[in-house]
Design a protein around this motif. Structure first.
Motif, mmCIF file in Angstrom:
data_model
loop_
_atom_site.group_PDB
_atom_site.id
_atom_site.type_symbol
_atom_site.label_atom_id
_atom_site.label_comp_id
_atom_site.label_asym_id
_atom_site.label_seq_id
_atom_site.Cartn_x
_atom_site.Cartn_y
_atom_site.Cartn_z
ATOM 1 N N ASP A 1 0.932 8.989 -4.040
ATOM 2 C CA ASP A 1 -0.206 8.549 -4.858
ATOM 3 C C ASP A 1 -0.149 9.178 -6.247
ATOM 4 N N GLU A 2 0.149 10.454 -6.315
ATOM 5 C CA GLU A 2 0.195 11.166 -7.595
ATOM 6 C C GLU A 2 1.335 10.691 -8.483
ATOM 7 N N GLN A 3 2.488 10.422 -7.894
ATOM 8 C CA GLN A 3 3.671 10.052 -8.669
ATOM 9 C C GLN A 3 3.709 8.576 -9.055
ATOM 10 N N CYS A 4 2.917 7.764 -8.399
ATOM 11 C CA CYS A 4 3.067 6.314 -8.536
ATOM 12 C C CYS A 4 1.851 5.614 -9.126
ATOM 13 N N GLN A 5 1.031 6.309 -9.867
ATOM 14 C CA GLN A 5 -0.200 5.706 -10.382
ATOM 15 C C GLN A 5 0.055 4.454 -11.214
ATOM 16 N N ASP A 6 1.061 4.478 -12.077
ATOM 17 C CA ASP A 6 1.354 3.301 -12.906
ATOM 18 C C ASP A 6 1.766 2.111 -12.046
ATOM 19 N N VAL A 7 2.608 2.368 -11.059
ATOM 20 C CA VAL A 7 3.050 1.304 -10.157
ATOM 21 C C VAL A 7 1.860 0.752 -9.378
ATOM 22 N N TYR A 8 1.004 1.640 -8.913
ATOM 23 C CA TYR A 8 -0.178 1.202 -8.176
ATOM 24 C C TYR A 8 -1.005 0.238 -9.021
ATOM 25 N N GLU A 9 -1.167 0.576 -10.287
ATOM 26 C CA GLU A 9 -1.960 -0.267 -11.182
ATOM 27 C C GLU A 9 -1.340 -1.663 -11.306
ATOM 28 N N HIS A 10 -0.027 -1.715 -11.481
ATOM 29 C CA HIS A 10 0.656 -3.008 -11.636
ATOM 30 C C HIS A 10 0.564 -3.874 -10.389
ATOM 31 N N TYR A 11 0.794 -3.272 -9.232
ATOM 32 C CA TYR A 11 0.860 -4.033 -7.987
ATOM 33 C C TYR A 11 -0.468 -4.106 -7.242
ATOM 34 N N GLY A 12 -1.463 -3.388 -7.730
ATOM 35 C CA GLY A 12 -2.768 -3.425 -7.090
ATOM 36 C C GLY A 12 -2.905 -2.508 -5.894
ATOM 37 N N PHE A 13 -1.981 -1.559 -5.733
ATOM 38 C CA PHE A 13 -2.079 -0.610 -4.627
ATOM 39 C C PHE A 13 -3.229 0.350 -4.875
ATOM 40 N N LEU A 14 -3.823 0.828 -3.808
ATOM 41 C CA LEU A 14 -4.937 1.764 -3.893
ATOM 42 C C LEU A 14 -4.520 3.112 -3.319
ATOM 43 N N PRO A 15 -4.939 4.206 -3.939
ATOM 44 C CA PRO A 15 -4.613 5.520 -3.379
ATOM 45 C C PRO A 15 -5.383 5.765 -2.085
ATOM 46 N N VAL A 16 -4.811 6.588 -1.237
ATOM 47 C CA VAL A 16 -5.444 6.944 0.028
ATOM 48 C C VAL A 16 -6.304 8.183 -0.208
ATOM 49 N N THR B 1 -8.359 9.747 2.298
ATOM 50 C CA THR B 1 -8.458 10.645 3.450
ATOM 51 C C THR B 1 -7.375 10.294 4.459
ATOM 52 N N GLU B 2 -7.097 11.218 5.368
ATOM 53 C CA GLU B 2 -6.127 10.927 6.423
ATOM 54 C C GLU B 2 -6.641 9.815 7.331
ATOM 55 N N ALA B 3 -7.936 9.786 7.583
ATOM 56 C CA ALA B 3 -8.513 8.727 8.414
ATOM 57 C C ALA B 3 -8.276 7.358 7.772
ATOM 58 N N GLU B 4 -8.402 7.281 6.469
ATOM 59 C CA GLU B 4 -8.150 6.019 5.750
ATOM 60 C C GLU B 4 -6.673 5.623 5.857
ATOM 61 N N LEU B 5 -5.784 6.601 5.766
ATOM 62 C CA LEU B 5 -4.354 6.339 5.912
ATOM 63 C C LEU B 5 -4.055 5.748 7.288
ATOM 64 N N ARG B 6 -4.631 6.293 8.311
ATOM 65 C CA ARG B 6 -4.338 5.874 9.690
ATOM 66 C C ARG B 6 -4.995 4.555 10.089
ATOM 67 N N ASN B 7 -6.080 4.199 9.439
ATOM 68 C CA ASN B 7 -6.814 2.988 9.800
ATOM 69 C C ASN B 7 -6.169 1.769 9.146
ATOM 70 N N ARG B 8 -5.395 1.041 9.925
ATOM 71 C CA ARG B 8 -4.665 -0.109 9.382
ATOM 72 C C ARG B 8 -5.564 -1.294 9.062
ATOM 73 N N ASP B 9 -6.833 -1.198 9.385
ATOM 74 C CA ASP B 9 -7.781 -2.247 9.017
ATOM 75 C C ASP B 9 -8.309 -2.061 7.595
ATOM 76 N N ILE B 10 -8.064 -0.903 7.001
ATOM 77 C CA ILE B 10 -8.490 -0.641 5.623
ATOM 78 C C ILE B 10 -7.351 -1.040 4.698
ATOM 79 N N PRO B 11 -7.569 -2.019 3.827
ATOM 80 C CA PRO B 11 -6.485 -2.453 2.927
ATOM 81 C C PRO B 11 -6.176 -1.385 1.888
ATOM 82 N N LEU B 12 -4.891 -1.279 1.557
ATOM 83 C CA LEU B 12 -4.454 -0.337 0.528
ATOM 84 C C LEU B 12 -3.941 -1.081 -0.700
ATOM 85 N N ARG B 13 -4.451 -2.308 -0.881
ATOM 86 C CA ARG B 13 -4.119 -3.085 -2.079
ATOM 87 C C ARG B 13 -5.319 -3.918 -2.443
ATOM 88 N N ARG B 14 -5.618 -3.970 -3.740
ATOM 89 C CA ARG B 14 -6.682 -4.840 -4.214
ATOM 90 C C ARG B 14 -6.274 -6.290 -3.965
#
Length: 158
Positions: free
Chosen positions: A124-139, A141-154
């Motif tokens: 997340d820290e190293q890829c902020q620019d890429v996240y912005e371009h592709y619409g990825f969202l930072p994680v 909490t660990e619970a958010e990372l593990r919950n595959r029902d929570i989208p990690l992309r806009r």
């Protein structure tokens, strides 16, 4: 009408590559992968601007999570007929609970259960620019990372 397809494996293999290299995983490795994705983004944008309406961005996660809907969208984009034969074939190669296929629905977010939260935070820290371009969202909490029902992309991202 002519269509151009650009495929680049940097973003397709991003998280699996990171998982496979956890023993040598570090800030520099994450930065290198993110720079490659950044280059891919700018390359594809040049073509999207040069050929408006002829380039479709396709996300592996979309194809793996919803192969029928995503494939239908790809067929619609190209003006091809999405027949029941095509639908059945796609369903057969992606949705039968197999874990060894290249595009398995079961594998779409498997990395979320295998990657550690500190590794994800480093990405997340190293890829902020890429996240912005592709619409990825930072994680957050660990619970958010593990919950595959929570989208990690806009949504939607074009």
């Amino acid at each position: 009408m002519h269509f151009t397809f650009l495929f680049n494996c940097h973003h397709v293999n991003f998280f699996p590559d990171l998982l496979a290299n956890t023993t040598k995983y570090n800030q520099g490795f994450a930065r290198q992968k993110c720079r490659a994705m950044e280059g891919d983004y700018h390359f594809s944008e040049q073509y999207r601007n040069r050929y408006p309406g002829r380039i479709m961005r396709l996300y592996y996660e979309d194809l793996a999570s919803n192969p029928i809907k995503t494939s239908r969208s790809l067929y619609d984009f190209t003006g091809m007929d999405f027949s029941s034969t095509v639908r059945d074939y796609i369903s057969g190669i992606t949705s039968n609970g197999r874990d060894g296929c290249a595009i398995c629905s079961k594998r779409a977010n498997k990395w979320r259960l295998e990657m550690t939260f500190p590794e994800m935070k480093l990405i997340d820290e190293q890829c902020q620019d890429v996240y912005e371009h592709y619409g990825f969202l930072p994680v957050r909490t660990e619970a958010e990372l593990r919950n595959r029902d929570i989208p990690l992309r806009r949504s939607p991202i074009g």
